[in-house]
Structure formats: C-alpha cells, structure tokens
Design an enzyme around this catalytic site. Structure first.
Site, mmCIF file in Angstrom:
data_model
loop_
_atom_site.group_PDB
_atom_site.id
_atom_site.type_symbol
_atom_site.label_atom_id
_atom_site.label_comp_id
_atom_site.label_asym_id
_atom_site.label_seq_id
_atom_site.Cartn_x
_atom_site.Cartn_y
_atom_site.Cartn_z
ATOM 1 N N GLU A 35 33.772 -20.059 64.860
ATOM 2 C CA GLU A 35 33.353 -19.527 63.955
ATOM 3 C C GLU A 35 34.743 -19.102 63.300
ATOM 4 O O GLU A 35 35.287 -18.101 63.965
ATOM 5 C CB GLU A 35 32.329 -18.069 63.960
ATOM 6 C CG GLU A 35 31.866 -17.893 62.535
ATOM 7 C CD GLU A 35 30.927 -16.463 62.656
ATOM 8 O OE1 GLU A 35 30.441 -16.258 63.692
ATOM 9 O OE2 GLU A 35 30.689 -16.174 61.414
ATOM 10 N N ARG A 260 30.932 -17.345 80.266
ATOM 11 C CA ARG A 260 32.050 -17.185 79.477
ATOM 12 C C ARG A 260 33.346 -16.758 80.358
ATOM 13 O O ARG A 260 32.665 -15.966 81.396
ATOM 14 C CB ARG A 260 31.597 -16.375 78.362
ATOM 15 C CG ARG A 260 31.325 -14.985 78.661
ATOM 16 C CD ARG A 260 30.730 -14.472 77.414
ATOM 17 N NE ARG A 260 31.642 -14.164 76.505
ATOM 18 C CZ ARG A 260 31.485 -14.285 75.219
ATOM 19 N NH1 ARG A 260 30.496 -15.284 74.991
ATOM 20 N NH2 ARG A 260 32.569 -14.191 74.343
ATOM 21 N N LYS A 270 36.035 -11.152 69.424
ATOM 22 C CA LYS A 270 36.853 -11.211 68.154
ATOM 23 C C LYS A 270 36.462 -10.002 67.415
ATOM 24 O O LYS A 270 37.367 -9.608 66.664
ATOM 25 C CB LYS A 270 36.316 -12.394 67.439
ATOM 26 C CG LYS A 270 36.842 -13.548 67.929
ATOM 27 C CD LYS A 270 36.482 -15.054 66.990
ATOM 28 C CE LYS A 270 35.266 -15.492 67.263
ATOM 29 N NZ LYS A 270 34.911 -16.774 66.580
HETATM 30 P P1 ATP Z 1 33.676 -13.752 70.209
HETATM 31 O O1 ATP Z 1 32.373 -13.101 71.371
HETATM 32 O O2 ATP Z 1 34.843 -13.616 70.881
HETATM 33 O O3 ATP Z 1 33.354 -13.414 69.209
HETATM 34 P P2 ATP Z 1 32.136 -16.283 69.865
HETATM 35 O O4 ATP Z 1 31.378 -16.853 70.710
HETATM 36 O O5 ATP Z 1 31.356 -15.477 68.745
HETATM 37 O O6 ATP Z 1 33.405 -15.261 70.460
HETATM 38 P P3 ATP Z 1 32.967 -18.568 68.397
HETATM 39 O O7 ATP Z 1 33.776 -18.846 67.426
HETATM 40 O O8 ATP Z 1 31.291 -18.881 68.229
HETATM 41 O O9 ATP Z 1 33.054 -17.183 69.101
HETATM 42 O O10 ATP Z 1 33.061 -19.431 69.719
HETATM 43 C C1 ATP Z 1 33.534 -21.036 69.731
HETATM 44 C C2 ATP Z 1 33.170 -21.404 71.364
HETATM 45 O O11 ATP Z 1 33.962 -20.844 72.172
HETATM 46 C C3 ATP Z 1 31.504 -21.302 71.463
HETATM 47 O O12 ATP Z 1 31.337 -22.235 72.039
HETATM 48 C C4 ATP Z 1 31.794 -20.027 72.480
HETATM 49 O O13 ATP Z 1 30.699 -20.389 73.376
HETATM 50 C C5 ATP Z 1 33.139 -20.227 73.133
HETATM 51 N N1 ATP Z 1 33.510 -19.127 73.694
HETATM 52 C C6 ATP Z 1 33.715 -17.856 73.088
HETATM 53 N N2 ATP Z 1 34.200 -16.788 73.762
HETATM 54 C C7 ATP Z 1 34.336 -17.394 75.090
HETATM 55 C C8 ATP Z 1 34.542 -16.881 76.287
HETATM 56 N N3 ATP Z 1 34.892 -15.664 76.619
HETATM 57 N N4 ATP Z 1 34.776 -17.907 77.341
HETATM 58 C C9 ATP Z 1 34.530 -19.280 77.049
HETATM 59 N N5 ATP Z 1 33.970 -19.850 76.087
HETATM 60 C C10 ATP Z 1 34.002 -18.918 74.952
HETATM 61 MG MG MG Z 2 29.963 -17.298 68.023
#
Ligand code: ATP
Ligand code: MG
Length: 561
Positions: A35, A260, A270
């Site tokens: 995102e 994760r 984020k």
């Molecule tokens: P955050 O929790 O940091 O805001 P998010 O999951 O909301 O992260 P996205 O932009 O939706 O951020 O993530 C894109 C991809 O990266 C998704 O498939 C998510 O599952 C993966 N991802 C995000 N954080 C991690 C992590 N700590 N370890 C592994 N994969 C991750």
């Molecule tokens: Mg997300």
C-alpha cells in the site's frame, strides 16, 4: 544476480505440490502488493525476496501491485520510493506494474454482480452500530435492519452512492454472508465506503472506495496470480478471500500465509515509522537509523546483504523475533571481503615521537584488503606528530589493557614500534594533551628484528597530513528488544535510544579518504565499517556514516576497558 541454491520452505513445498498435481497449467505467478502509504522496510524486503525469488526460481512471474484503496493516506511520493526500493533490491516486475485503482470499474461491476445475486446489500448503519451488532466470538451478531432490501433498491442505492448523492459514512455496501459465522470477518463485512477524497491516481472520479478485503482477491484473480502470499494476520481473512472469489466464480488463486519479520530493537510498522518521521524523531524516512530500505541504503547496506539476510532467516508459519545481529552480520561478512581498509582516528589525541627527525616524512605501504590481494596497496604518510585514538592510551592501565601506557611499547600499524616515555597534560583540566614516545628506527615497517613481543598494534594518522571529516556513529533506534511493548498509556517513543546518533567533528582520517566517493564503503581498521553519506557529502568533503561496528560482542567488551 548471485543466488546460492535457494533454501526450500513450506511455501515452496506447497507450490511444488501444486505443480506436481498439474494445477494452474504449470504456471507460477506471484505478486508483491504494497500500500503506498509509507516507505518500504526490511519486513517488506522479506516479502519481496519471497515473492520475486519464487517467480525467479520457478521461471514464473511476479507483479508489482499498488494496493491503493485508501485515498487519504496514500501518495505518489510513496509510489516512487517503493519502485526505487524494489529495483534497488535487484528485482524486476518488467511491464507488470499494476494499481488496484486501475480495477475500480471492474471491482464496481463485480459488486453489482454480487448485489444481483443477493450476496451484497447497502446498509445505512453507522460504523458504531455495525460494531455493536457484530456480536462476539461467543455470541452471534444481529442482522442489520437493511439486510433484506430488495435487489432493485440495493442497485439503485449503490449507483447513487457512486454518484456522490450521500455523505461520507452515510451508507456502505456489505457482503451478505452470515451474522452467526464463527469468524467475525464473515459477519456481513463492509465492501465499499463513501469517501469524498481525491485519489492520487483517479482524482475525484470516485467517491466510493472498496475495502482491502474486497479488493485484494479480485485483483489477484484478474492478474492470474496463482499463489497469493501474505503475512499471518491475513489467515483469518482467508475464508472471506475464498468466499468472494467463489461467489463471483472467477479464477481463484491460493492464499498462503507466512510469519512476518520482526527484528529486535526495531519497529516494523509503517504507521509507527510515519510517526517517527512526522514528530521529527528521525531525519525523514531515509534516516540511516530507520529500518526502511532507503534508510538501510543510506546507512551503507548493499542489496546483496539484505537478500542474503532474507534468505538466511527463512520463511516460517510461526511468529518470532529475529536478532538484529543477524542483519548486521550479513553486511559485516560482505564488507570484510570487499571493503578497502583505511586508518581513521575517531577521537584523537596527539602522539609525538621525540627522537624522530622533525622535518622527516616517510611513506609506508598499507594493504588495501587482506582478504583480497588483488586490491593491492597504498601509501600512507608518517611523520613526527601523529594522532592515535584516546582509548588506545591509559595512563594507569587496567589489568587486561595491552595498548599504550607509560613505559610500554606498541606497534604503530605498518610503521614502527614506539614506547611511551611521558605525557603532557592540560594544567587546568588534567586532560592528556600529548603522549610522548620514542621510536626504534630498527623496526621500520613495524617488524622487530629480534622478534621481541609487542602485545598490541594500534592505528594512527600523521597530524600534518590528516584530513578532518564528520563521522556519524549510529546505534539502535530503540533500547528495548521489543520496542512496541510499553506500559499501558505509554507511547512507543519512550523506548527511543537517546544515543542512537553521535556526530564526531574532530576525527582525523588518512589523507586518501578525501577522495572517497559518495556511497563507497570502507573498513576503518579496528573501528568499524563506514560509508560516505550520499546526501551530505560533496567533492573532497566526505561525511562518514558508521554502517556497523567490526564485531558485535567483542566490541562491547573491549570498549569497557
Ligand atoms: P505495516 O504493518 O508495516 O504497515 P503492511 O502490511 O500494512 O505493513 P503493506 O504495504 O500492506 O504493508 O505490505 C505489502 C506486503 O508486505 C504485504 O504482503 C505484507 O504482508 C508484507 N509485509 C509487510 N510487513 C511485513 C513484515 N514485517 N514481514 C514480512 N512481510 C511483510
Ligand atoms: Mg497492509
């Protein structure tokens, strides 16, 4: 790209099974779906390496897809940085760059299909009312009073929602699933909400935006994704993912969840990273202390080191915290082999060789990289007045201190053996101003002809030849292993490390470092690995960032002496 044989993991095993069973016509197609509401961090790198790595190893494809369904929090700045970071990590989506917003019309049409099937309805309940009537894990929810609206009324209201006839929050579109479902996400979840906000790509064309759960599976399906790999928190969303695709009867990718990445002394969210940026706890998303890809890049990490780290930590089904040392070791191991050596005195004190001719200058040959003979040698100037590290001298040495002290002989790397004969102090403060030594001319090059033992070799720079450069020492941003774990009512920023950045201004460096190029990396002998900051350096005026110390525990024990 260098790839040691990829370590297998449970995701790859599932793919192997699917291939063996002849599913998806033998295709493997993954995607990375960020995102654009912040910069990518090292957790995303894990997901990128997994998704693009699988595509590479199975001769499949991996798409980059921006999951941009929240106009308020998203921005083109983030889109740009995400693309830059994925490329920098060494991955290529070729022409397959997608945006969920590209599918807004199709997503809308599918919602109409669900309404026609009696599987979605327009609900006038407020968010609060919906929350209250959802029930709990032990109690079923209560159906919305709008649940049995006719298909015609739903179609009419949904079209008018799209046309902007209603205020934000006045109505939503909900799936008509099961208010008694044991999984709360299946109790008539929201598919569409009204947001009269400009979107960074579609502008004001839409005032109706689909939710993540509604959008994600349909986008996967439209792109022909075979394996939709996501993190564990989406496991409970899988029944909904499956329900939507089943009801629409369209291509149905398989969702697979993995744990994760959590890193010790680091926050990977984020939202929290944005807060650090907004409240100016750090100098932007690319601050070298940030766990963002751009922060790690500026800190001096290489894409290879990050990829190796991601490969090493593996992919599992259970959450755990990975020690930050593992990430640091990945760059240490690499730089040990590749980084040229240099001598830099971070906290200098003057050393004067009383019996060395005042006008004399010698040039000593220094090895550029003992791990890489082809890197050759360079010369470093030597003269009567030098700088050494303050911590390499003790007037009253503790037991295990083998470096310089009154009466003791040490080796000046590549140069001579010197013996301390006296110290000169500031009469006011008592601080040591000068260390006086004598040298043994018979030890030129640092070799004792009689093989006499010296217990220590220290680095130095010639005072008249040295350059000065700012040196920034970075340390963990958070003091706690799990920084998110704070007492009730406390903000996570209470665990910020007040000493995460120390800027030294008096450091003395060997003269050749004046020509160090932005982005290049060095090992300052006995001190650590450093990179020339890409933002703040200019020609002939390097600014150095510490990437990592030389060793982990060793460095800590030593510095206590
Ligand atoms: P955050 O929790 O940091 O805001 P998010 O999951 O909301 O992260 P996205 O932009 O939706 O951020 O993530 C894109 C991809 O990266 C998704 O498939 C998510 O599952 C993966 N991802 C995000 N954080 C991690 C992590 N700590 N370890 C592994 N994969 C991750
Ligand atoms: Mg997300």
């Amino acid at each position: 790209m260098e790839t040691p044989k990829p370590s297998t993991n449970f995701v790859r095993e599932i793919i192997d099974e699917d291939l063996a069973a002849g599913r998806n016509g033998g295709r493997v197609h993954t995607r990375f779906p960020p995102e654009p509401n912040g910069y990518l961090h090292i957790g995303h790198a894990k997901s990128i390496c997994l998704n693009f790595g699988i595509a590479r190893d199975y001769k499949g494809l991996c798409n980059l897809r921006f999951d941009d369904t929240n106009p308020e929090t998203e921005d083109v700045e983030y889109v740009q940085s995400i693309m830059e970071d994925v490329r920098w990590l060494g991955f290529d989506w070729q022409q397959r760059l997608f945006y969920a917003s590209d599918y807004f019309q199709q997503l809308y049409d599918y919602a109409v299909t669900l309404i026609r099937k009696g599987k979605a309805f327009v609900c006038d309940q407020s968010l609060e009312e919906m929350r209250k009537s959802r029930g709990t894990i032990t109690e079923p929810g209560t159906a919305s009073p709008y649940r049995n609206r006719s298909v015609e009324e739903n179609l009419d209201l949904f079209a008018r929602m799209r046309n902007g006839e209603f205020a934000d929050g006045a109505r939503v579109l909900r799936g008509k699933i099961d208010m008694a479902h044991p999984n709360l996400l299946m109790r008539d979840p929201v598919f569409y909400r009204i947001r009269k906000a400009a979107h960074h790509r579609t502008g004001s064309k839409w005032c109706l935006y689909p939710t993540y759960d509604y959008t994600h599976g349909i986008c996967d399906s439209l792109e022909g994704i075979t394996h939709s790999i996501c993190t564990l928190e989406f496991e409970v969303h899988r029944p909904l993912y499956d329900w939507i695709l089943n009801e629409l009867g369209i291509h149905h990718p398989r969702q697979i969840e993995f744990a994760r990445l959590n890193l010790s002394n680091t926050l990977l969210s984020k939202r929290k990273l944005l807060e650090l940026v907004q409240k100016k706890h750090v100098d932007g998303w690319s601050d070298p202390r940030m766990p963002t890809i751009s922060g790690l890049r500026r800190r001096g990490y290489t894409p290879e080191a990050i990829r190796r780290f991601c490969d090493q930590i593996g992919v599992a089904k259970v959450d755990s915290i990975v020690d930050l040392v593992l990430l640091e070791n990945s760059i240490r191991e690499e730089l040990n082999k590749t980084a040229p050596r240099a001598m830099a005195v971070l906290r200098p004190v003057k050393l004067i060789i009383d019996n060395y001719p005042p006008e004399q200058v010698e040039a000593f040959e220094a090895v550029n990289n003992p791990e890489m003979p082809a890197a050759g040698t360079r010369t470093v100037p030597f003269s009567r007045e030098l700088y050494i590290e303050q911590e390499d001298f003790r007037e009253a040495p503790p037991k295990q201190f083998y470096r310089l002290s009154p009466g003791r002989e040490v080796r000046l790397r590549y140069a001579y053996l010197v013996t301390c004969v006296s110290v000169a102090k500031d009469p006011q403060t008592g601080a040591i101003r000068e260390i006086h030594c004598t040298y043994d001319p018979a030890t030129r090059g640092g070799n004792a002809p009689d093989n006499r033992k010296v217990k220590s070799t220290i680095h130095w720079v010639s005072a008249q030849h040295a350059i000065e450069a700012p040196v920034r020492l970075y340390d963990n941003l958070f003091t706690k292993r799990d920084p998110g774990e704070v007492a009730e009512g406390q903000d996570f920023t209470v665990t910020l490390n007040p000493k995460s950045l120390e800027t030294l201004t008096g450091s003395k460096l060997e003269p050749g470092l004046a020509r160090a190029l932005p982005g290049s990396r060095y090992q300052f002998e006995r001190v650590g690995y450093f990179t020339v900051d890409m933002q703040d350096s200019s020609a002939g005026r390097p600014v150095f960032n510490r990437i990592v110390t030389l060793r982990d525990t060793w460095a800590k024990i030593e510095s206590k002496l």
